[in-house]
Each structure stands twice: as structure tokens, then as C-alpha cells.
Design an enzyme around this catalytic site. Sequence first.
Site, PDB file in Angstrom:
ATOM      1  N   LYS A  67     102.610  71.442 115.010  1.00 61.55           N
ATOM      2  CA  LYS A  67     103.391  71.972 116.135  1.00 61.55           C
ATOM      3  C   LYS A  67     103.009  73.440 116.371  1.00 61.55           C
ATOM      4  O   LYS A  67     102.920  74.222 115.422  1.00 61.55           O
ATOM      5  CB  LYS A  67     104.873  71.854 115.766  1.00 61.55           C
ATOM      6  CG  LYS A  67     105.862  72.287 116.821  1.00 61.55           C
ATOM      7  CD  LYS A  67     107.270  72.097 116.266  1.00 61.55           C
ATOM      8  CE  LYS A  67     108.346  72.372 117.297  1.00 61.55           C
ATOM      9  NZ  LYS A  67     109.684  72.056 116.770  1.00 61.55           N
ATOM     10  N   SER A 142     111.942  69.500 120.164  1.00 59.23           N
ATOM     11  CA  SER A 142     110.877  70.374 120.610  1.00 59.23           C
ATOM     12  C   SER A 142     109.505  70.005 120.055  1.00 59.23           C
ATOM     13  O   SER A 142     108.503  70.526 120.504  1.00 59.23           O
ATOM     14  CB  SER A 142     111.229  71.815 120.213  1.00 59.23           C
ATOM     15  OG  SER A 142     111.350  71.940 118.810  1.00 59.23           O
ATOM     16  N   SER A 166     114.781  68.092 116.644  1.00 56.75           N
ATOM     17  CA  SER A 166     113.441  68.321 117.192  1.00 56.75           C
ATOM     18  C   SER A 166     112.320  67.548 116.515  1.00 56.75           C
ATOM     19  O   SER A 166     111.212  67.497 117.024  1.00 56.75           O
ATOM     20  CB  SER A 166     113.105  69.817 117.160  1.00 56.75           C
ATOM     21  OG  SER A 166     113.864  70.491 118.124  1.00 56.75           O
TER      22      SER A 166
END
Length: 468
Positions: A67, A142, A166
Site C-alpha cells: 500500500k 483505504s 481498510s
Amino acid sequence: QVTCVEVVEAYVERLKEVNPLINGLVKDRFEEALREAQQVDELLSEGPGDDCLEEKFPLLGVPVTVKEAFSLHGMPNTSGLVNRRNVIATSDATVVSRLKQAGAIPLGVTNCSELCMWYESSNKVYGRTNNPYDLQRIAGGSSGGEGSVLAAACSVVGVGSDVGGSIRMPAFFNGVFGHKPTTGVVPNDGQFPNAQGVRTGFLCTGPMCRYAEDLEPMLRVMAGPEVNQLKLNEKVSLENIKFHCMDHDGGSVFVSPVDKEILQAQKKVVEHLEGELGVQVRRVAIHKMKYSFQIWSAMMSSKDSDGQEAQMFTDLLGDHGKPVWPLWELMKWLVGMSAHTLPAIALGLTEKLMKLNPGGNAKLVSMGKSLQEEMEALLGPDGVLLYPSHPTVAPRHHSPICMPFNFAYTAIFNVLGLPVTQCPLGLSSEGLPLGIQLVAASYNDHLTLAVARYLEKAFGGWVLPGKV
């Protein structure tokens, strides 16, 4: 049977083919990855001289994605914030460094929502990520880039982080596995924004992958010396687990009702466990779950034990520069002039409103603490709760703004500090992933991981997009 270079080349080719459609990977390091793969092959060609190669490098030559909110040396680290677009990481986040030391080969970094605080991965730096099962749908947030890249078979395993779901929401929307470990075991350092104050007890870093069996080796490496707290070496007898099941949160006015097909999938899991394992799945109705969103919100903005205020989201938006005025940004956004996304502006406005009711917040924080005690007592040393991952399957782009609090189904477990595994359960009639959350008491991660491996065998796990 295959060289490491061949494996990395296959994933690079797959990314070149698929990524233009999903926009999950936002910056690659293909050349470096191929060089690292070459080094792995050279190491292996030196022969079986080193018996403990597997022990020393448990992830030797395994392609991973990370990420973008995490530092990966030489890669951007903006978290989707326009005024960070020139920030390049000069070091590795602790978990990234541990994965590299275990032999993993990063292919690049994946998209997230602005400042990792929204459940659609879209920002003004990289644009939006699409769901590989339907490009008109969200990949979640996210860690949405991570979810879409894994689901599209562009990476083997990935690094996500989770303060309100997330890891689990993108894993659910994209039909893959994601694990939010017990709080405080896997280090969070090296990501932006990092948790401060009370939120250090809610933010978790964890693994995401297509196959349930990959969660544990990833978790072992990411947790490092702290891994013993998670009891991963304990053998789990599924027949001895006390299963509990809750179909929905009790009907919160802020959250959508749970889709029929999600309820149906959960019912099939219950029937399977009872029929095949001979266990009794106990239905529970935990009243306080109805206030999940309010509890999460209040706890996220509460002071820590030293009386330190939670960091303001508007300060983060400014990233050490000028503070951001959400109302002014909303005006600018309406005429296409804001550098921020609408969800980020809305969160800034909500935060201001939360400050207006300190008494109500204090009540909700104490409700959260009593819910935590209730959950720990219910689950005990051998309990697993089945609970929906989200009230709906992957929504269409932009529609989360109409139901902004649906993430409460995952968020509540962050403030309770419990380990949760999101497990895929095949596809809906529209061809979109279904799934379920498996929840255990603190430090009982081994239970949820064992149930995830079992359900993968029973329900098929990850399904290649476009297969139906």
C-alpha cells in the site's frame, strides 16, 4: 520447477495487461524486482549448501505489493495527498523491511484513499481504482489498490493497514482474504499518516492475499519477535470452537440493511459448520453493536490516557503546512478548484461537529469499553463470531458518499482491538464477491485463521474475475 525470474516476469506481464483497467498499482519497480529475482536464482543455483534457507528466507522470491501509504525505499509515499506528490521514501517501513529480509520481492506500491480515511480508493494524485469484477464498482478503501491488484492475480500477497476496516473492506469487495491482527502486535511505523494518541490502539497493519494459507506465513514475518503473542503454533480443533453468529448490527439508522445475498451466504456457513463439524452455532444479539459508528467515532476522537488530544484530520490534510478549512475547501470543490476529495472535506466537517458534543462522546466511549468487555467475555479462549463484512456488496463508484457510515461493520472491531479475518464466500448473482468476518478474542488470531482455511476449502475461496 520455475525460476524466480520467470515468476516475477509473469506477474509483471499480468500487471501490464490488467493494471490499465483497474489502476491498482500506482508506481512500479519492475526493473529492480527482476534484478532481485535474478539474485534469488543465483542464490538457489549455488546448490543446497544452506539447509536453513527456508528458515532464513520464508518468502524467498515471492512477489509482493505494498500500500502506497507505507514507505518502500525509492517509491512515492503520498497517501493520495496532492501536497505530498513529490515525497519519495528514503527508507522502508518496518513491515516492508521484514518482508524484504524474508526474501519477498516488492513489485511496487498500490493506491489508497486520500489520507487512508475513506472506503473508496480515489485521490487527486493517482485517480481512482476499479474493482476487477466490475470496473464500475469500487475496490474499497483505504487499501483498495491492494485488494484490486490481488483479486486480479497481479500479486501474490500484499501489505495493508486498517483503522476502520481498510484491510477487510477491500478484501471483501475484491473477494480475497485480509486479516486485521490483534492490536499492538504488528508494528505500524513507516506509514503516513501514522496513528498518534488514542489511535495507536486502533490502527493495525496486516496481510492481504488470495489464499487463506498465505495469511499465516505473512503474519509471522510482519509481526517479527512479537508473533508468539498470537499463538500461531497452537493446533486448532475446529470441533471445539464455540461459534456465535450475528446477522446484522441490530438496525442502526446510519447504516444500510444487510443485503439478502450476504445474509444467505452467512446462513450457508452456519449450516455447513453445523452439518459437517457437528457444532452448534449460537445466535447472539449484542445490543451495543447498533451504535458501532457512534462508538468508533467517539473513541477515534477521544483523548489518550495522558490526556493527549487526538490528531485533527484537518491538520493531516495540511501535512505540516497551512491548516485546511473544510468549509472553504467545500466551496472550492464545488467549482472544481480543491486539491482534496469530497470525502476528505466531509470528514473534516464532521470532525468539527463531533467537538460540539463532549458529553455525548464521553458516554459513547464508556459504552465502547463495556462492549469490549462483553465481547471478550462472550468469545473467551475458544470463541469465533460470524459477522457480515459490510452491509452491501461492492457499491458503484461515488455511491459510498450517500451511505458514508456503512464501514461501521468493520470499524467497530478496531476500537475493540479484536483480531478479525475477512473470508471470501464465492460470488453474488451479479458476479460480485460475497464474504464474512471471523472475529475472536484478543490474541486468538490462530482461531480466525484456522476457520478461514476451513471455509476456503468448503466455499472455494477466491474466484478469478471474468471466470463466470
